[in-house]
Write a protein that holds these residues in place. Structure first.
Motif, short mmCIF file in Angstrom:
data_model
loop_
_atom_site.label_atom_id
_atom_site.label_comp_id
_atom_site.label_asym_id
_atom_site.label_seq_id
_atom_site.Cartn_x
_atom_site.Cartn_y
_atom_site.Cartn_z
N UNK A 1 0.84 -1.18 0.00
CA UNK A 1 0.00 0.00 0.00
C UNK A 1 0.89 1.25 0.00
N UNK A 2 0.50 2.22 -0.76
CA UNK A 2 1.22 3.49 -0.85
C UNK A 2 0.44 4.53 -0.06
N UNK A 3 1.12 5.21 0.85
CA UNK A 3 0.50 6.29 1.61
C UNK A 3 1.08 7.61 1.12
N UNK A 4 0.20 8.51 0.69
CA UNK A 4 0.63 9.84 0.22
C UNK A 4 0.54 10.83 1.38
N UNK A 5 1.64 11.48 1.65
CA UNK A 5 1.70 12.49 2.70
C UNK A 5 1.44 13.83 2.05
N UNK A 42 9.25 4.69 -10.21
CA UNK A 42 7.93 4.09 -10.29
C UNK A 42 7.58 3.51 -8.92
N UNK A 43 6.77 4.23 -8.18
CA UNK A 43 6.43 3.84 -6.82
C UNK A 43 5.58 2.56 -6.80
N UNK A 44 4.76 2.36 -7.80
CA UNK A 44 3.97 1.12 -7.88
C UNK A 44 4.89 -0.09 -8.01
N UNK A 45 5.92 0.03 -8.83
CA UNK A 45 6.88 -1.07 -8.99
C UNK A 45 7.67 -1.29 -7.70
N UNK A 46 8.04 -0.21 -7.04
CA UNK A 46 8.74 -0.31 -5.77
C UNK A 46 7.88 -1.04 -4.75
N UNK A 47 6.62 -0.66 -4.67
CA UNK A 47 5.70 -1.29 -3.73
C UNK A 47 5.52 -2.76 -4.06
N UNK A 48 5.44 -3.06 -5.32
CA UNK A 48 5.33 -4.46 -5.75
C UNK A 48 6.57 -5.25 -5.33
N UNK A 49 7.73 -4.64 -5.45
CA UNK A 49 8.99 -5.31 -5.10
C UNK A 49 9.11 -5.59 -3.61
N UNK A 50 8.68 -4.65 -2.77
CA UNK A 50 8.82 -4.84 -1.33
C UNK A 50 7.63 -5.58 -0.72
N UNK A 52 4.38 -6.73 1.22
CA UNK A 52 3.84 -6.34 2.52
C UNK A 52 4.92 -6.22 3.59
N UNK A 53 6.17 -6.40 3.19
CA UNK A 53 7.27 -6.37 4.15
C UNK A 53 7.70 -4.96 4.52
N UNK A 54 7.14 -3.96 3.86
CA UNK A 54 7.62 -2.60 4.03
C UNK A 54 6.46 -1.62 3.83
N UNK A 55 6.50 -0.52 4.57
CA UNK A 55 5.52 0.55 4.36
C UNK A 55 6.12 1.56 3.37
N UNK A 56 5.32 2.01 2.42
CA UNK A 56 5.81 2.93 1.39
C UNK A 56 5.05 4.25 1.50
N UNK A 57 5.80 5.35 1.60
CA UNK A 57 5.23 6.68 1.69
C UNK A 57 5.76 7.54 0.56
N UNK A 58 4.90 8.43 0.06
CA UNK A 58 5.31 9.39 -0.96
C UNK A 58 5.01 10.79 -0.38
N UNK A 59 6.03 11.64 -0.42
CA UNK A 59 5.88 12.99 0.14
C UNK A 59 6.42 14.01 -0.85
N UNK A 60 5.64 15.03 -1.09
CA UNK A 60 6.07 16.14 -1.95
C UNK A 60 6.97 17.04 -1.13
N UNK A 61 8.10 17.42 -1.68
CA UNK A 61 9.02 18.31 -0.98
C UNK A 61 8.28 19.60 -0.63
#
Length: 63
Positions: A1-5, A42-50, A52-61
């Protein structure tokens, strides 16, 4: 799952979460450049690679 901050409050909450000693999963935080609308990776590919073993966050500077 990708969480957008998307707000300073969410960014502060993420920072607190990353510092918790009882956190059970590693986290990946992908930042988005101020000059871009999307991450350079590609955050979707990153999430696919990790998986459920990792939490993925995306944050705009500047959030």
């Amino acid at each position: 799952m990708i969480t957008h901050i998307e707000s300073p409050t969410e960014a502060a909450s993420l920072a607190q979460s990353l510092l918790r000693r009882d956190r059970t999963k590693p986290a990946v935080v992908v930042s988005v450049s101020v000059t871009a609308d999307e991450p350079f990776i590609d955050v979707a590919e990153l999430t696919k690679a990790v998986g459920d073993d990792c939490e993925v966050y995306v944050i705009k500077t500047g959030s």
